[in-house]
Write an enzyme that holds these catalytic residues in place. Structure first.
Site, PDB file in Angstrom:
ATOM      1  N   HIS A 249       9.781 -31.631  -2.572  1.00  0.00           N
ATOM      2  CA  HIS A 249       9.060 -31.015  -1.464  1.00  0.00           C
ATOM      3  C   HIS A 249       8.329 -32.089  -0.676  1.00  0.00           C
ATOM      4  O   HIS A 249       7.817 -33.034  -1.265  1.00  0.00           O
ATOM      5  CB  HIS A 249       8.053 -29.970  -1.975  1.00  0.00           C
ATOM      6  CG  HIS A 249       7.625 -29.012  -0.916  1.00  0.00           C
ATOM      7  ND1 HIS A 249       6.628 -29.306  -0.032  1.00  0.00           N
ATOM      8  CD2 HIS A 249       8.094 -27.780  -0.593  1.00  0.00           C
ATOM      9  CE1 HIS A 249       6.488 -28.284   0.796  1.00  0.00           C
ATOM     10  NE2 HIS A 249       7.373 -27.345   0.483  1.00  0.00           N
ATOM     11  N   ASP A 297      11.914 -22.197  -3.920  1.00  0.00           N
ATOM     12  CA  ASP A 297      13.281 -21.672  -3.950  1.00  0.00           C
ATOM     13  C   ASP A 297      13.884 -21.677  -5.342  1.00  0.00           C
ATOM     14  O   ASP A 297      14.784 -20.892  -5.639  1.00  0.00           O
ATOM     15  CB  ASP A 297      14.181 -22.484  -3.011  1.00  0.00           C
ATOM     16  CG  ASP A 297      14.032 -22.024  -1.580  1.00  0.00           C
ATOM     17  OD1 ASP A 297      13.595 -20.881  -1.383  1.00  0.00           O
ATOM     18  OD2 ASP A 297      14.340 -22.805  -0.664  1.00  0.00           O
TER      19      ASP A 297
END
Ligand code: COA
Length: 355
Positions: A249, A297
């Site tokens: 991320h 996710d």
């Protein structure tokens, strides 16, 4: 000029201020000052959407009115259902992009128009998917936003699962200057209209490095027969320097608080089953070997599958929620606007002459 070159991907560069969301020093995602995971745990989708879009948690009366507004505007207008039958689009993000543009909207004030655009998302993805499969579109039910969305996607009424879905939707809603929001802000900075700006954001969310990771996660997670097989898969990926969907991320370098919240919720749903253990083993392995955290996710895919929602809806579901964040950024950009127009450093030839 070269010394002014921003890092690739604007990595680590703050390009503007925002009062909508941030990550605090402890790694918590905050929505207008509140921890997103607390909101997911205790508030409804409509309350959080109101907070994000209009800047304040609504009173009970305001919340009921907002819910009613979203419900009242959710049906598709004009000839869209007919066009869906003629122009079938198999990718639901393409449908969303197309039909958000075509919809005849009623509101003109920007905040209300943005909420009206958002209210159409569930019906667009549900109707488009059903028409593609030769089924009749479903009509909205009289329930919360999440209950209605759950029904439109599964044809089932299940308040418990709808509440699980609602928590995930809240966590998807906003994440400051992510790629789709930034695309929207660039569009909004030109003073284009809300519909056009939202279309730019949908188009950007579609990319696999942004929103498209979750169904790929499911494909590999469901393919394993043992923990050993799961770890071999990621070991091989890392060895070949391939990206593993659901990890890494730009903002969270240690833990994505949303992923950790969803992991706990997932355990409530499926317990310590094989697939849950493969997922946690992969998370631990990748952290140990590469210091990459699981992102939202990673657990969201299995979570949605457990709720009985078809894979084709995973990314559109993300859009159904993030659209409220996009709306807030549209308003914020235009409230204190300067067109976003950076420079580039030219590396091509110069001085060429024509024959
Ligand atoms: N799998 C394997 N390695 C990864 C990785 C992943 N998912 N994500 C990052 N890395 C590695 C990169 O290869 C790079 O390694 P290196 O330093 O040895 O070259 C390092 O980690 C930094 O990655 P980088 O791609 O520069 O980070 P970023 O901030 O530019 O990208 C993402 C962030 C999310 C785009 C990236 O982590 C990614 O592509 N993840 C997979 C897609 C995904 O899950 N997206 C959903 C995001 S919520």
């Amino acid at each position: 000029m070269a010394e002014n070159l921003a890092p690739k991907g604007l990595d680590g560069v703050a390009v503007d201020v925002t009062s909508i969301a941030t990550t605090d020093n402890s790694g918590n995602l905050l929505y207008r000052g509140y921890r997103a995971i607390d909101l997911a745990d205790r508030k409804s989708f409509e309350e959080v959407a109101h907070l994000i879009l209009f800047g304040k948690l609504p009173s009970a009366d305001e919340s009921a009115k907002f819910r009613e507004f979203l419900k009242k505007n959710s049906a598709l207008g004009g000839r869209i259902p007919e066009i869906m039958k003629i122009e079938k689009q198999t990718n639901l993000m393409d449908s969303l992009r197309s039909y958000v543009s075509l919809e005849p909207y009623r509101n003109s004030e920007a905040g209300l128009l943005l909420a009206e655009i958002a209210s159409k998302f569930p019906q667009i993805i549900s109707s488009s998917a059903r028409i593609n499969e030769g089924s009749a579109p479903l009509h909205s039910i009289d329930g919360s936003y999440a209950e209605n969305l759950y029904y439109l996607l599964t044809e089932k009424k299940n308040p418990r699962y709808a509440r699980f879905l609602e928590k995930l939707l809240i966590l998807y809603m906003e994440h400051e200057f992510n790629a789709s929001t930034f695309a929207l802000r660039v569009a909004a900075s030109t003073l284009t209209d809300p519909v056009s700006a939202i279309v730019a954001a949908i188009s950007t969310l579609k990319g696999p490095l942004h929103g498209g990771a979750n169904s790929e996660v499911l494909t590999y997670l469901l393919s394993f027969k043992s923990e050993e097989e799961a770890l071999k898969f990621v070991e091989e990926k890392l060895r070949r320097k391939e990206k593993i969907m659901g990890f890494g991320h730009r903002v969270y370098k240690e833990k994505d608080p949303r992923a950790q919240f969803v992991k706990i919720e997932l355990k409530k749903l499926i317990g310590n089953t094989d697939v849950y253990r493969y997922a946690t083993a992969i998370e631990e392995y990748i952290w140990e070997k590469k210091k990459l955290p699981a992102n939202l996710d990673f657990y969201a895919a299995l979570y949605l599958k457990t709720l009985g929602i078809d894979e084709k809806f995973y990314l559109p579901i993300f859009a159904c929620s993030r659209v409220f964040g996009w709306g807030a950024h549209y308003l914020e950009q235009q409230a204190d606007n300067k067109i976003i127009r950076p420079l580039s450093v030219y590396t091509g030839p110069t001085g060429l002459t024509l024959e």
